[in-house]
Design a protein around this motif. Sequence first.
Motif, short mmCIF file in Angstrom:
data_model
loop_
_atom_site.label_atom_id
_atom_site.label_comp_id
_atom_site.label_asym_id
_atom_site.label_seq_id
_atom_site.Cartn_x
_atom_site.Cartn_y
_atom_site.Cartn_z
N ARG A 70 0.80 -1.26 0.03
CA ARG A 70 -0.09 0.04 -0.02
C ARG A 70 0.94 1.38 0.12
O ARG A 70 0.51 2.24 -0.70
CB ARG A 70 -1.09 -0.13 1.01
N THR A 71 2.07 1.35 0.79
CA THR A 71 2.79 2.30 1.00
C THR A 71 3.45 2.80 -0.63
O THR A 71 3.43 3.96 -1.14
CB THR A 71 3.86 2.19 1.87
N GLN A 149 -7.32 -2.50 -14.88
CA GLN A 149 -7.24 -3.66 -14.02
C GLN A 149 -6.16 -3.68 -12.98
O GLN A 149 -6.43 -4.29 -11.89
CB GLN A 149 -6.36 -4.71 -15.02
N PHE A 150 -5.03 -2.80 -12.80
CA PHE A 150 -4.47 -2.39 -11.84
C PHE A 150 -5.20 -1.90 -10.73
O PHE A 150 -5.01 -2.23 -9.58
CB PHE A 150 -3.15 -1.72 -12.10
N ALA A 151 -5.96 -1.05 -10.81
CA ALA A 151 -6.99 -0.22 -9.76
C ALA A 151 -7.83 -1.42 -9.09
O ALA A 151 -7.77 -1.61 -7.83
CB ALA A 151 -7.67 0.62 -10.32
N SER A 152 -8.14 -2.44 -10.09
CA SER A 152 -9.02 -3.52 -9.58
C SER A 152 -8.24 -4.48 -8.45
O SER A 152 -8.71 -4.73 -7.56
CB SER A 152 -9.69 -4.15 -10.56
N ALA A 153 -7.22 -4.75 -9.09
CA ALA A 153 -6.37 -5.73 -8.37
C ALA A 153 -5.84 -4.81 -6.97
O ALA A 153 -5.82 -5.69 -5.89
CB ALA A 153 -5.10 -5.95 -8.92
N GLU A 154 -5.60 -3.66 -7.07
CA GLU A 154 -5.06 -2.97 -5.91
C GLU A 154 -6.20 -2.89 -4.80
O GLU A 154 -6.11 -3.11 -3.70
CB GLU A 154 -4.69 -1.71 -6.12
N ALA A 155 -7.57 -2.68 -5.39
CA ALA A 155 -8.74 -2.55 -4.40
C ALA A 155 -9.12 -3.89 -3.69
O ALA A 155 -9.45 -3.98 -2.86
CB ALA A 155 -9.88 -2.24 -5.41
N SER A 156 -8.71 -4.97 -4.37
CA SER A 156 -8.85 -6.23 -3.79
C SER A 156 -7.89 -6.72 -2.54
O SER A 156 -8.35 -7.65 -2.05
CB SER A 156 -8.86 -7.65 -4.97
N ASN A 171 0.66 -9.25 -8.98
CA ASN A 171 1.86 -8.94 -9.59
C ASN A 171 1.75 -8.71 -11.07
O ASN A 171 2.32 -7.72 -11.70
CB ASN A 171 2.92 -9.85 -9.08
N SER A 172 1.03 -9.67 -11.85
CA SER A 172 0.64 -9.72 -13.09
C SER A 172 0.13 -8.54 -13.51
O SER A 172 0.40 -7.76 -14.51
CB SER A 172 0.19 -10.89 -13.44
N ALA A 173 -0.87 -8.09 -12.87
CA ALA A 173 -1.43 -6.62 -13.06
C ALA A 173 -0.44 -5.36 -12.93
O ALA A 173 -0.69 -4.64 -13.77
CB ALA A 173 -2.59 -6.28 -11.90
N ALA A 174 0.45 -5.31 -12.05
CA ALA A 174 1.40 -4.48 -11.81
C ALA A 174 2.60 -4.44 -13.05
O ALA A 174 2.81 -3.50 -13.71
CB ALA A 174 2.45 -4.62 -10.63
N VAL A 175 2.85 -5.71 -13.30
CA VAL A 175 3.60 -6.00 -14.71
C VAL A 175 2.94 -5.51 -15.95
O VAL A 175 3.48 -4.73 -16.87
CB VAL A 175 4.21 -7.43 -14.56
N PRO A 230 -3.10 -10.27 -15.97
CA PRO A 230 -3.91 -11.30 -15.38
C PRO A 230 -4.67 -12.22 -16.09
O PRO A 230 -4.80 -13.49 -15.91
CB PRO A 230 -4.92 -10.58 -14.46
N MET A 231 -5.22 -11.81 -17.25
CA MET A 231 -5.77 -12.90 -17.90
C MET A 231 -4.93 -13.82 -18.69
O MET A 231 -5.33 -15.10 -18.93
CB MET A 231 -6.70 -11.95 -19.12
N THR A 232 -3.70 -13.31 -19.10
CA THR A 232 -2.79 -14.38 -19.75
C THR A 232 -2.44 -15.29 -18.46
O THR A 232 -2.05 -16.23 -18.63
CB THR A 232 -1.55 -13.67 -20.14
N VAL A 233 -2.08 -14.70 -17.34
CA VAL A 233 -1.62 -15.46 -16.09
C VAL A 233 -2.63 -16.67 -15.79
O VAL A 233 -2.64 -17.93 -15.77
CB VAL A 233 -1.39 -14.69 -15.01
N GLN A 234 -3.92 -16.31 -15.91
CA GLN A 234 -5.02 -17.26 -15.63
C GLN A 234 -5.09 -18.32 -16.71
O GLN A 234 -5.43 -19.36 -16.47
CB GLN A 234 -6.45 -16.40 -15.71
#
Length: 355
Positions: A70-71, A149-156, A171-175, A230-234
């Motif tokens: 978060r920081t 996608q990154f915002a959604s992942a961060e919120a989760s 991590n995949s969302a950040a990448v 994330p979709m590629t990782v999935q």
Amino acid sequence: MVLAGCTGEADPAERAQRQVSAKEKAVAGAQAALDDASGAFCGASKDYIAALDRYGDVLNDTAATVGDVRTAGADLGEPRQDAVDSAEAAVAANRALSDAQQELVDAQAALAAAEAGPSGAATTSAPAPSSTPLAPTASVERVKQAESQFASAEASITDDTPLVDAAEQFNSAAVALEMAWLALFADAGCLTDEQAVQAEAAVRAYTTALQQDLLVAGYYVGDVDGVYGPMTVQAVEDLQKAAGLPVTGTVDKATAEALQAKLAELGGAAQQETVASTAAIQQTLKLLGFWDGPVDGVWSPELTAAVQAFQTELGVQPTGTVDAATVAAFEKTISDLQAAAPEPSPSPSSSSADG
């Protein structure tokens, strides 16, 4: 009569010529403003990409906590806003240049009419050269999608979320976000070194080829956009589950072979497609100096060793597999290749409009 001549209006052609001169200066000024805005975008976006890379380092730290994430995430806000603001300013400068060019064309047409005189042929204003988008629409849309996608992942991620459980997807969302900005960075002309451009294209080609293979095999349902998100990782995880392999979301030799076997079952062109993703890895490693073997699409033990050597050099865990972190390391190396190149005079794009 002399006084009347002195107070009479200037020759229409002279007035028109002065207008042309003024508009030419306006075009030059608008071009200079666009060049400045372009340089500002490249600088701001590079800072944001560097911030995203630092964020990725936090995610890859085995001792990272939710608080650390978060920081580090909060530290992304300012550089992101700077990048977006500079992109919008560059788009506005590009539009201003287009307007100035059209005004110059109109002034030139008026001059031609004035020089022809009342008996001359009627002159119509020619359109100014069409404004070229500052980057492909697909690159801009890719950035928007990755930011969402990154915002959604961060919120989760909550205080109760075990970071290890969310690590690969998050991590995949950040990448994916970093890769999307790097692609925009390249498409906007901020990369000028030919080797860097080729390597960036090769990395994007690898992910695109992998997504296409997974799509044909029935595991990937997203857009084939070259972003390892994330979709590629999935899709990779689904393939591994179906093949009875450890579910890691990363591509290793066994996963590549399982994908090849699945495509072989489908036969025909599908079987040939799988060569592309492995060949893209070989081509990328060759451009970066880690592979001197053939670019033949065959995953060999030597290729695994080359991936491990690259990972060791870049500080990524040397697993010999290709995951989101490794793709990010590829991209970071590519962006660093421009360091020795002269400062570019690029034409960037905005993540909110493609100009």
